[in-house]
Design a protein around this motif. Sequence first.
Motif, PDB file in Angstrom:
ATOM      1  N   LEU A  67       0.864  -1.179   0.000  1.00 37.90           N
ATOM      2  CA  LEU A  67       0.000   0.000   0.000  1.00 37.90           C
ATOM      3  C   LEU A  67       0.900   1.227   0.000  1.00 37.90           C
ATOM      4  N   ARG A  68       0.589   2.187  -0.866  1.00 41.84           N
ATOM      5  CA  ARG A  68       1.404   3.404  -0.944  1.00 41.84           C
ATOM      6  C   ARG A  68       0.505   4.629  -0.938  1.00 41.84           C
ATOM      7  N   ILE A  69       1.029   5.707  -0.366  1.00 42.38           N
ATOM      8  CA  ILE A  69       0.356   6.998  -0.429  1.00 42.38           C
ATOM      9  C   ILE A  69       1.173   7.924  -1.320  1.00 42.38           C
ATOM     10  N   PHE A  70       0.492   8.503  -2.290  1.00 47.32           N
ATOM     11  CA  PHE A  70       1.106   9.483  -3.178  1.00 47.32           C
ATOM     12  C   PHE A  70       0.350  10.803  -3.042  1.00 47.32           C
ATOM     13  N   GLY A  71       1.033  11.879  -3.325  1.00 56.19           N
ATOM     14  CA  GLY A  71       0.399  13.179  -3.243  1.00 56.19           C
ATOM     15  C   GLY A  71       0.877  14.118  -4.326  1.00 56.19           C
ATOM     16  N   VAL A  72       0.117  15.171  -4.551  1.00 61.32           N
ATOM     17  CA  VAL A  72       0.495  16.211  -5.511  1.00 61.32           C
ATOM     18  C   VAL A  72       0.253  17.572  -4.883  1.00 61.32           C
ATOM     19  N   ARG A  73       0.985  18.554  -5.341  1.00 63.26           N
ATOM     20  CA  ARG A  73       0.775  19.935  -4.953  1.00 63.26           C
ATOM     21  C   ARG A  73       0.882  20.817  -6.186  1.00 63.26           C
ATOM     22  N   THR A  88       5.888  11.285  -2.565  1.00 62.50           N
ATOM     23  CA  THR A  88       5.500  10.008  -1.973  1.00 62.50           C
ATOM     24  C   THR A  88       5.362  10.154  -0.459  1.00 62.50           C
ATOM     25  N   GLY A  89       4.409   9.386   0.085  1.00 62.65           N
ATOM     26  CA  GLY A  89       4.193   9.395   1.525  1.00 62.65           C
ATOM     27  C   GLY A  89       4.485   8.039   2.127  1.00 62.65           C
ATOM     28  N   GLN A  90       3.597   7.575   2.981  1.00 62.08           N
ATOM     29  CA  GLN A  90       3.812   6.306   3.668  1.00 62.08           C
ATOM     30  C   GLN A  90       3.714   5.120   2.711  1.00 62.08           C
ATOM     31  N   THR A  91       4.433   4.067   3.050  1.00 63.02           N
ATOM     32  CA  THR A  91       4.356   2.803   2.324  1.00 63.02           C
ATOM     33  C   THR A  91       4.244   1.669   3.338  1.00 63.02           C
ATOM     34  N   PHE A  92       3.250   0.810   3.120  1.00 59.25           N
ATOM     35  CA  PHE A  92       3.096  -0.391   3.931  1.00 59.25           C
ATOM     36  C   PHE A  92       3.447  -1.577   3.041  1.00 59.25           C
ATOM     37  N   GLY A  93       4.694  -1.991   3.102  1.00 59.44           N
ATOM     38  CA  GLY A  93       5.138  -3.106   2.276  1.00 59.44           C
ATOM     39  C   GLY A  93       4.628  -4.427   2.802  1.00 59.44           C
ATOM     40  N   TRP A 126      -5.892  -0.129   8.660  1.00 61.83           N
ATOM     41  CA  TRP A 126      -4.674   0.603   8.955  1.00 61.83           C
ATOM     42  C   TRP A 126      -5.018   1.976   9.524  1.00 61.83           C
ATOM     43  N   ASN A 127      -4.159   2.455  10.429  1.00 64.56           N
ATOM     44  CA  ASN A 127      -4.291   3.803  10.969  1.00 64.56           C
ATOM     45  C   ASN A 127      -3.155   4.640  10.404  1.00 64.56           C
ATOM     46  N   LEU A 128      -3.490   5.601   9.566  1.00 65.34           N
ATOM     47  CA  LEU A 128      -2.456   6.403   8.921  1.00 65.34           C
ATOM     48  C   LEU A 128      -1.776   7.341   9.913  1.00 65.34           C
ATOM     49  N   GLY A 129      -2.546   7.872  10.869  1.00 69.81           N
ATOM     50  CA  GLY A 129      -1.958   8.775  11.844  1.00 69.81           C
ATOM     51  C   GLY A 129      -0.920   8.084  12.713  1.00 69.81           C
ATOM     52  N   ARG A 130      -1.186   6.834  13.072  1.00 69.36           N
ATOM     53  CA  ARG A 130      -0.250   6.067  13.890  1.00 69.36           C
ATOM     54  C   ARG A 130       0.713   5.234  13.042  1.00 69.36           C
ATOM     55  N   ASN A 131       0.484   5.241  11.734  1.00 70.43           N
ATOM     56  CA  ASN A 131       1.384   4.563  10.795  1.00 70.43           C
ATOM     57  C   ASN A 131       1.526   3.076  11.118  1.00 70.43           C
TER      58      ASN A 131
END
Length: 360
Positions: free
Chosen positions: A233-239, A257-262, A293-298
Amino acid sequence: MWATRSQKKTTGKVPVKAPPPGGGGGGLPVATKLPPCWAVAFSPDGVRLAVGTYRRVVIYDVASGNKLSDWSVSTDAIRTLAFSPDGGVIAAGTGVPGMSGVILLLNATSGQVIKTLKPHYDTVESVAFLGNQILSAANDEKVCVTDAMSGQTIGTLSEHVGRCLSVTVPSRTTPQDGGALFATGGADKMFKVWDADKRRVVVNFDQCGSVVWCVAALPQPGRFLVGSGDGALRIFGVRSDGKARDPKEPDPRTGFTGQTFGGAHPDGVYAIAVAPNGQTVASGGADKKVKVWNLGRNRLEKEFTEALGDIWGLALSPNSQLLAAASLDGRVRLYDVIQNKLVRELPPAPNTPAAPGVPQ
């Protein structure tokens, strides 16, 4: 015999997903005799749950688990479902593999087919509402933009090289976080973010090691959750980078790129869902497991293992408490992710006592 969803052809070391005998989930008892469930969607008010199975869309009352409606609307599998923002229309993606791709716009109360859209030449794998437009990703390697009122295809997007498997539209946008966007994923291992007005790709992400099966917009503007065949699972972002000098060109954006849950689901992440609270996300895949999954607690917070087949569809309720998981074993399981428990199975297994109502 019901048809299975299109085979998941992958490259690299990820195993090819072959359809099991009889169209059910792998290793299932023949006695179950239930057609696979591919898709689930909560109504915007959280009162109803729509389920996509072979030829049918089934509507359940969330609180009681009672079946409200059972509509035979297609000649093949219902692969994807989406409610319109006002809850009045359900878009159902279907089609005959290698022959047709169809989007049915259904009256969410009566099940009447309001309009039949045929923008594709192969099965529709994902749909999303963008105002009065329908975005669809299909196995004909196209993403199409269709006017929901007229039924006319107003855009055919061919930037993916291979099957297009998922599309998502953010519920919130801000100018500094990329503005109006939508995003897609496909068999070319690419996650693409598009300018929604110009219908042009503004950021390409190639970090996924295998097929991108599922994408979802996070409540945080410009952020996306992506699941792929490499099990991560991966988090991607744009600005936003400001306004384009040429008004005919899309505004420039920068990706990050943000968090990754391999290793979230080692043989492939097939389904994801995002809660409105912005912290809770869910995933499911080839290991037949549902994970929260909890993104805040990663971190991984919960794991459910009741399913007997691959997980193909997930949806989190508007109040961020209930999780619906569709499996190839033919059942949808409704979980309470706050109390960490299975609430009920739909349809219920034989001799299963009625469960109490669930919180709204």
